[in-house]
Design an enzyme around this catalytic site. Structure first.
Site, PDB file in Angstrom:
ATOM      1  N   TYR A  47     100.180  22.598  67.917  1.00 45.15           N
ATOM      2  CA  TYR A  47     100.821  23.726  67.236  1.00 45.15           C
ATOM      3  C   TYR A  47     101.225  23.295  65.844  1.00 45.15           C
ATOM      4  O   TYR A  47     101.826  22.229  65.676  1.00 45.15           O
ATOM      5  CB  TYR A  47     102.068  24.194  68.010  1.00 45.15           C
ATOM      6  CG  TYR A  47     101.936  25.634  68.409  1.00 45.15           C
ATOM      7  CD1 TYR A  47     101.825  26.618  67.419  1.00 45.15           C
ATOM      8  CD2 TYR A  47     101.884  26.020  69.740  1.00 45.15           C
ATOM      9  CE1 TYR A  47     101.660  27.952  67.779  1.00 45.15           C
ATOM     10  CE2 TYR A  47     101.721  27.346  70.090  1.00 45.15           C
ATOM     11  CZ  TYR A  47     101.608  28.310  69.107  1.00 45.15           C
ATOM     12  OH  TYR A  47     101.446  29.614  69.454  1.00 45.15           O
ATOM     13  N   GLU A  49     102.436  25.708  63.077  1.00 50.82           N
ATOM     14  CA  GLU A  49     102.857  26.851  62.245  1.00 50.82           C
ATOM     15  C   GLU A  49     103.370  26.351  60.905  1.00 50.82           C
ATOM     16  O   GLU A  49     104.126  25.378  60.847  1.00 50.82           O
ATOM     17  CB  GLU A  49     103.979  27.623  62.949  1.00 50.82           C
ATOM     18  CG  GLU A  49     103.462  28.560  64.016  1.00 50.82           C
ATOM     19  CD  GLU A  49     104.599  29.315  64.703  1.00 50.82           C
ATOM     20  OE1 GLU A  49     105.768  29.062  64.380  1.00 50.82           O
ATOM     21  OE2 GLU A  49     104.286  30.147  65.568  1.00 50.82           O
ATOM     22  N   ASP A 193      84.961  40.121  48.556  1.00 47.53           N
ATOM     23  CA  ASP A 193      84.753  39.609  49.906  1.00 47.53           C
ATOM     24  C   ASP A 193      83.304  39.121  49.949  1.00 47.53           C
ATOM     25  O   ASP A 193      82.376  39.914  50.057  1.00 47.53           O
ATOM     26  CB  ASP A 193      84.995  40.745  50.912  1.00 47.53           C
ATOM     27  CG  ASP A 193      84.712  40.320  52.356  1.00 47.53           C
ATOM     28  OD1 ASP A 193      84.120  39.249  52.556  1.00 47.53           O
ATOM     29  OD2 ASP A 193      85.071  41.083  53.265  1.00 47.53           O
ATOM     30  N   THR A 219      84.139  34.797  55.120  1.00 49.67           N
ATOM     31  CA  THR A 219      84.059  34.191  56.442  1.00 49.67           C
ATOM     32  C   THR A 219      83.434  32.818  56.238  1.00 49.67           C
ATOM     33  O   THR A 219      82.863  32.532  55.176  1.00 49.67           O
ATOM     34  CB  THR A 219      83.165  35.001  57.408  1.00 49.67           C
ATOM     35  OG1 THR A 219      81.883  35.160  56.796  1.00 49.67           O
ATOM     36  CG2 THR A 219      83.759  36.358  57.715  1.00 49.67           C
ATOM     37  N   ARG A 228      83.418  29.982  63.251  1.00 51.29           N
ATOM     38  CA  ARG A 228      83.947  31.325  63.034  1.00 51.29           C
ATOM     39  C   ARG A 228      85.313  31.237  62.379  1.00 51.29           C
ATOM     40  O   ARG A 228      86.190  30.530  62.884  1.00 51.29           O
ATOM     41  CB  ARG A 228      84.163  32.001  64.388  1.00 51.29           C
ATOM     42  CG  ARG A 228      83.105  32.869  64.730  1.00 51.29           C
ATOM     43  CD  ARG A 228      82.943  33.416  66.053  1.00 51.29           C
ATOM     44  NE  ARG A 228      81.529  33.589  66.028  1.00 51.29           N
ATOM     45  CZ  ARG A 228      80.920  34.496  65.274  1.00 51.29           C
ATOM     46  NH1 ARG A 228      81.576  35.394  64.597  1.00 51.29           N
ATOM     47  NH2 ARG A 228      79.611  34.524  65.223  1.00 51.29           N
TER      48      ARG A 228
END
Ligand SMILES: Cc1ncc(COP(=O)(O)O)c(C=O)c1O
Length: 426
Positions: A47, A49, A193, A219, A228
């Site tokens: 984790y 964050e 984009d 992406t 991805r």
């Protein structure tokens, strides 16, 4: 623990499907073994964050290093001044930009979805169209290229706060300079984009939008050939003292606004295993081999488009500058829908997707078009000499899409050929 044979059997079958077929979905690719390895690594257990050096959890020193590496490599690829590599996907990256730049109900301008735009550029069923006022520009019916006159007219009349360039099904280079000019004139933020052509851009084969736009999203899994995911970047305009007043009345730098729009604005903990895989893919993209790969992607697409046209198909805009093309089936097969065509081709182990064409007479569920792209088959090792053969197979299927016998003989030819192009080491 007992092995989950059920799910691993499904994975094996999907690997077999990918191996035996011709993959022509323009937004797909095959990642390298080291990208896969990083994605399947122990980093998924962590984790983290927050951002490197400023986390809400202990023990992040190691993943800080890989996230910093990903950021530095990405900035180097595009000459960006700032980057965020945490967006879980392209749509998440776009959502963060909306959150940083707009307030609910604000106007923005993007390419019409049925003319090649993306859902996250203003579709009424997406957050972008639900929470903000979406305005659109089109491509011209005469040549299938972006109608920049119309874009300017709408921009001047409606004064949107954000203008978006970039698309999911558009095969031509963009006039970023022209859009930036009108954005400056009306005081709008200009976002590109580049999800689709990002790899070609990194290789220097198309114009780099980081030089023209305020903000660029992408992406990482299409032509960029990574895992991805999504990214956000800013170029030379930022991080200048260009800020925005927050609801608390403080002026914040755009980079800080974007960082906080990703986390905690729209996401929780970052996928550090995917970020490490992004770093691996960026490292691969910085190598000379990547440029050769992208040149082949572009060459394969040009030859494929030409082969379609020689067989009487209409390619929207009459060709391609990048990795993809949109075939309007109506010229050659007026009664054949994209839906039926896609199904018949998939039965022959040729994977593609139905797509609306500009000014389509059919719905998004039926469509009159098919979208094709060359990133995946080029990774597989197919060169331009094979493109006319692929188009011939497609033409054979589409000429008789109801015939099981026809489809079976094409599928056998596909499977026989693809054995020659090994894909996975495992
Ligand atoms: C132009 C463009 N932007 C954004 C996206 C969304 O990416 P994702 O599916 O990772 O959310 C896509 C996906 O096809 C795209 O084509």
């Amino acid at each position: 623990m007992t092995r989950d044979t059920q799910i691993f059997d499904i994975i094996r079958r999907e690997r077999d499907r990918q191996t035996k077929g011709i993959e022509l979905i323009a937004s797909e690719n095959f990642v390298s073994d080291q990208v896969l390895e990083a994605m399947g690594s122990v980093l998924t257990n962590k984790y983290a964050e927050g951002y490197p050096g400023k986390r809400y959890y202990g023990g992040c020193e190691v993943v800080d290093e890989s996230e910093r590496l990903a950021i530095e490599r990405l900035k180097q690829m595009y000459g960006a001044c700032w980057a965020n590599v945490q967006p879980h996907s392209g749509a998440q990256a776009n959502m963060a930009v909306f959150m940083a730049c707009l307030q609910a109900g604000d106007k923005f301008l993007g390419l019409n979805l049925s003319h090649g735009g993306h859902l996250s550029h203003g579709s009424p069923v997406n957050f972008s169209g639900l929470m903000f006022k979406a305005l659109e520009y089109n491509v011209k019916e005469s040549d299938g290229r972006v109608d920049y006159d119309q874009l300017e007219q709408v921009a001047r009349a409606e004064r949107p706060k954000l203008i978006i360039a970039g698309a999911s099904a558009y095969s031509r280079e963009w006039d970023y300079e022209r859009i930036r000019k009108v954005a400056d004139e009306i005081g709008a933020i200009f976002m590109v984009d580049m999800a689709h052509p990002a790899g070609l851009i990194a290789a220097g084969l198309l114009k780099n939008p980081v030089r023209y736009a305020h903000i660029v999203t992408s992406t990482t899994h299409k032509t960029m050939r990574g895992p991805r995911g999504g990214v956000i970047m800013m170029g030379e305009d930022f991080p200048n003292p260009w800020g925005k007043t927050t609801p608390k009345g403080e002026v914040k730098m755009m980079s800080a606004l974007l960082d906080s729009a990703v986390f905690p604005g729209t996401q929780g903990g970052p996928l550090e295993h995917v970020i490490a895989a992004k770093a691996v893919a960026f490292g691969e993209a910085l190598s000379p081999d990547f440029k050769l790969y992208q040149q082949q992607v572009q060459k394969n697409a040009a030859v494929m488009a030409q082969a379609f046209m020689e067989r009487g198909y209409n390619i929207v805009s009459g060709g391609t500058d990048n990795h993809c093309m949109l075939v309007d089936l109506r010229t050659k097969f007026p009664d054949l829908t994209g839906k039926i065509a896609e199904k018949a081709l998939v039965s022959a182990d040729i994977t593609t997707n139905k797509n609306m064409v500009p000014f389509d007479s059919r719905s998004a569920f039926q469509t009159s078009g098919l979208r094709f792209g060359t990133p995946a088959i080029t990774t597989r090792g197919l060169k331009e000499d094979k493109m006319p053969w692929i188009v011939e197979l497609i033409d054979t299927v589409l000429s008789n899409p109801e015939s099981e016998e026809n489809i079976r003989s094409v599928r056998e030819a596909v499977n026989k050929e693809m054995v020659q192009y090994p894909l996975f080491a495992w």
